[in-house]
Design an enzyme around this catalytic site. Sequence first.
Site, PDB file in Angstrom:
ATOM      1  N   HIS A  88      32.295 -18.844  20.360  1.00 17.25           N
ATOM      2  CA  HIS A  88      31.143 -18.826  21.268  1.00 17.25           C
ATOM      3  C   HIS A  88      29.968 -19.632  20.718  1.00 17.25           C
ATOM      4  O   HIS A  88      29.071 -19.984  21.470  1.00 17.25           O
ATOM      5  CB  HIS A  88      30.745 -17.399  21.665  1.00 17.25           C
ATOM      6  CG  HIS A  88      29.984 -16.612  20.645  1.00 17.25           C
ATOM      7  ND1 HIS A  88      30.575 -15.720  19.785  1.00 17.25           N
ATOM      8  CD2 HIS A  88      28.673 -16.572  20.353  1.00 17.25           C
ATOM      9  CE1 HIS A  88      29.658 -15.161  19.024  1.00 17.25           C
ATOM     10  NE2 HIS A  88      28.489 -15.657  19.339  1.00 17.25           N
ATOM     11  N   ASP A 224      37.560 -15.195  18.072  1.00 12.51           N
ATOM     12  CA  ASP A 224      36.301 -15.898  18.341  1.00 12.51           C
ATOM     13  C   ASP A 224      35.952 -16.852  17.188  1.00 12.51           C
ATOM     14  O   ASP A 224      35.037 -16.613  16.414  1.00 12.51           O
ATOM     15  CB  ASP A 224      35.187 -14.860  18.548  1.00 12.51           C
ATOM     16  CG  ASP A 224      33.944 -15.479  19.171  1.00 12.51           C
ATOM     17  OD1 ASP A 224      33.818 -16.720  19.147  1.00 12.51           O
ATOM     18  OD2 ASP A 224      33.088 -14.724  19.650  1.00 12.51           O
ATOM     19  N   SER A 663      26.242 -14.503  14.179  1.00  9.25           N
ATOM     20  CA  SER A 663      27.540 -14.942  14.674  1.00  9.25           C
ATOM     21  C   SER A 663      28.018 -16.147  13.894  1.00  9.25           C
ATOM     22  O   SER A 663      27.255 -17.084  13.669  1.00  9.25           O
ATOM     23  CB  SER A 663      27.445 -15.301  16.144  1.00  9.25           C
ATOM     24  OG  SER A 663      27.700 -14.165  16.899  1.00  9.25           O
TER      25      SER A 663
HETATM   26  N1  ARG Z   1      28.163 -10.372  21.746  1.00  8.98           N
HETATM   27  C1  ARG Z   1      28.375 -11.451  20.841  1.00  8.98           C
HETATM   28  C2  ARG Z   1      27.050 -12.174  20.520  1.00  8.98           C
HETATM   29  O1  ARG Z   1      25.993 -11.719  20.845  1.00  8.98           O
HETATM   30  C3  ARG Z   1      29.425 -12.368  21.321  1.00  8.98           C
HETATM   31  C4  ARG Z   1      29.060 -13.140  22.536  1.00  8.98           C
HETATM   32  C5  ARG Z   1      30.066 -14.105  22.999  1.00  8.98           C
HETATM   33  N2  ARG Z   1      30.963 -13.561  23.963  1.00  8.98           N
HETATM   34  C6  ARG Z   1      30.708 -13.442  25.299  1.00  8.98           C
HETATM   35  N3  ARG Z   1      31.600 -12.914  26.071  1.00  8.98           N
HETATM   36  N4  ARG Z   1      29.590 -13.871  25.835  1.00  8.98           N
HETATM   37  O2  ARG Z   1      26.892 -13.359  20.476  1.00  8.98           O
HETATM   38  N1  ASP Z   2      27.194 -12.129  18.802  1.00  5.83           N
HETATM   39  C1  ASP Z   2      25.947 -12.264  18.091  1.00  5.83           C
HETATM   40  C2  ASP Z   2      25.612 -13.719  17.768  1.00  5.83           C
HETATM   41  O1  ASP Z   2      25.920 -14.610  18.511  1.00  5.83           O
HETATM   42  C3  ASP Z   2      25.969 -11.414  16.877  1.00  5.83           C
HETATM   43  C4  ASP Z   2      25.452 -10.053  17.161  1.00  5.83           C
HETATM   44  O2  ASP Z   2      24.503  -9.930  17.941  1.00  5.83           O
HETATM   45  O3  ASP Z   2      25.963  -9.128  16.561  1.00  5.83           O
HETATM   46  O4  ASP Z   2      24.914 -14.008  16.830  1.00  5.83           O
END
Ligand code: ARG
Ligand code: ASP
Length: 728
Positions: A88, A224, A663
């Site tokens: 991502h 990911d 991330s």
């Molecule tokens: N929650 C994670 C972060 O804040 C992964 C986000 C990427 N995945 C998604 N389905 N948007 O970045």
């Molecule tokens: N998914 C988040 C990021 O893109 C990481 C998190 O918020 O735990 O940095």
Amino acid sequence: MTEFFLRSLLFCVLCVKLTVAFADEGMWVPMFLSKYNEADMQSKGLKLSAEDIYSVNHASLKDAVVQFGGGCTGELISAQGLLLTNHHCGRSRVQSHSTLENNYLENGYWAMKRSEELSNPGLTVTFLVRMEDVTSEVLNNLTSEMTEAERYLIIEKASKALEKKMVEGTHYEAKVKEFFGGNEYYIFITETFKDVRLVGAPPYSIGNFGGDTDNWIWPRHTGDFSLFRIYADSLNRPAEYSPDNVPYKPKKHFEISMRELKEGDFTMVFGFPGRTQEYLTSFAVKQLVEEEDPLKISIREKRLAVMEKAMDSDPQVKLNLTSKYAGISNYYKKYMGESRGLKKVNAVQKKQELEKRFGEWVNADENRKVKYANLLPELENTYNEFAPYNQGMVLYNEAFTTLDFVTYVNSFAKLSELLKSGVKREVLKVEVEKQVKYARSFLKNYNRSVDLESAKNQIKDIIKYMPEILTGKQNKKLNKDSNKYITSLFSTSLLDSLESIAALYELIERRTHYLYPDTIKLENGFGANDLAFQFVSTVTQNFKENIYPNYVKLDIKLDSLNRIYTQALREMQTDKLFYPDANSTLRLSYGKVEGYAPNDSVTYIPFSNLDELIAKENPNDKEFVVPAKLKELYQKKDYGEYAVNGTVPVCFIASNHTTGGNSGSPVLNAQGQLIGTNFDRNWEGTAADVMYDPTQARNISVDIRYTLFIIDKFAGAKYLLDEMKIVK
Ligand code: ARG
Ligand code: ASP
């Protein structure tokens, strides 16, 4: 002697209590690890010294960590500049190389040789060279009588001078950043590389397996990750993209561990967490949970529904909007988790209890009374005053400027101002050409129907929550028949065609030619008859005049009060080791591989595997499709050396304190070897941005063995593994 003994015993009891209570909380500052954390980390299993992690004298782990593209983290995994981050984090880059015919986003991309690595204009990675505490230099000339504005200017000036001095004669950059709400200042010397190429990315169905349903959720089965390579000039220095550039040779890269991972194993995460707010008052937390988060959630919910409908009915729209959609939905869900989590841990009540203790502590001492007696009441009043403007800000940012036509129409403002004040013909010509160029690229990708449907929802939200953002005349029309009025905004000449922009220019030319031979002047500027232009500029102006200045004024006041409060809390809790809030600077968090219980009847183990992934498969649900090749590997149990107990590990959780920006961060074992790539947190755990609960907060990582398995067995790019140092 006895007294000393008793005192140290008491101190130790406090110590133990402290380390138990705050087991894994904290995003620690690398240069202070030896002072504050080394002993604790070693007692929990770390086999390295603080100097191995962060050193200014020799290569250390920090030299293998980069800030990736501004908002993520990445790590070096080979001596030839190979870099690992999240899917991502690289997603928009993969998307930019994709077309419907060559859809790398959907199907994955693997460079099978160096020449197939794809360049990414604008993508940078930044290393931390070193950091220093410059608090005394920065705060040197301050007095307690100064206003916030005076204070700001002095800090700014001192910072700028230091930033210049520290990097003179080098190609490094320097930035002073505030810590503990402005009680301390550290400077960061960095080195930024600008030629970063895409090496590999799995298909979307692996890199985003589980999609939004599983996002922020444990158990998880997402691969990911994506791979890039840093390129440098022949002297191993940063350079703009050039075919002559060569793979960067890092000072340090991570060894990769394929060894068994067990519950309880020591872990650390080294990366660039973006923002936390651990030292807020109950008033602020209440506002966040009860007002700000719910408002954002409701705006985003509708935005996503509009987009999803359009994406489901047209593959090109789907490709165009995928990355944007994921970004909006990501924080939509985060805000939900955060407010739920904060309620679950009784954050407001806990903050109130702390504030009660604070009041008692203040009242116990005359000096403190003078300094702090008014602090909390003043904070409370200011937050109350702030609430409507904060709401206005949220609406402006989430519901107004997110509309594409608003951004687009606003881009004509400069042209309009020039015309109002009168402009030389040649200058105008250049400006019009620029504008037409921008307009052309905008209109090419513009999705008018999605934007119009969103506008209907979002402008109504503004009317509902903060009609003050709109002006009187518009209010009347909007209240009468908002859909009709909003639709009419979209039948504007600016959105209609490029010809009309060019034609307009010609019209101006002709009309004014005789009156003003050299300059062109239009009393009412450009777009006087354009409904969208009028609407957008009056709303923008109204916001800038009536909402924004009050927002800023109160925000500055809150910053100042919070700075004093943070300092006071540190004076009060002398037995507590404080860490500064995240601010996109390099931090180390540590904890262990650890499951958790979201409620009394469920307990999660910290590992997930390929068998569970396959069990989640649903070919009719786009988020749970399993690519044929992966299924084939599963059916043949073709796991090679990545098999553990007859399956392949996929993800794991641990109790490292992380946030957005972490991330892509390397997750390391006690020896500093790479065991995974951080990419998410559990839903309950997102509340840790405001209040960390050791029983709930977990970070989620892709197990490095799954990453290697996908590169090797799934993609057939084993040659990449040959670059790595893998310990078995
Ligand atoms: N929650 C994670 C972060 O804040 C992964 C986000 C990427 N995945 C998604 N389905 N948007 O970045
Ligand atoms: N998914 C988040 C990021 O893109 C990481 C998190 O918020 O735990 O940095």
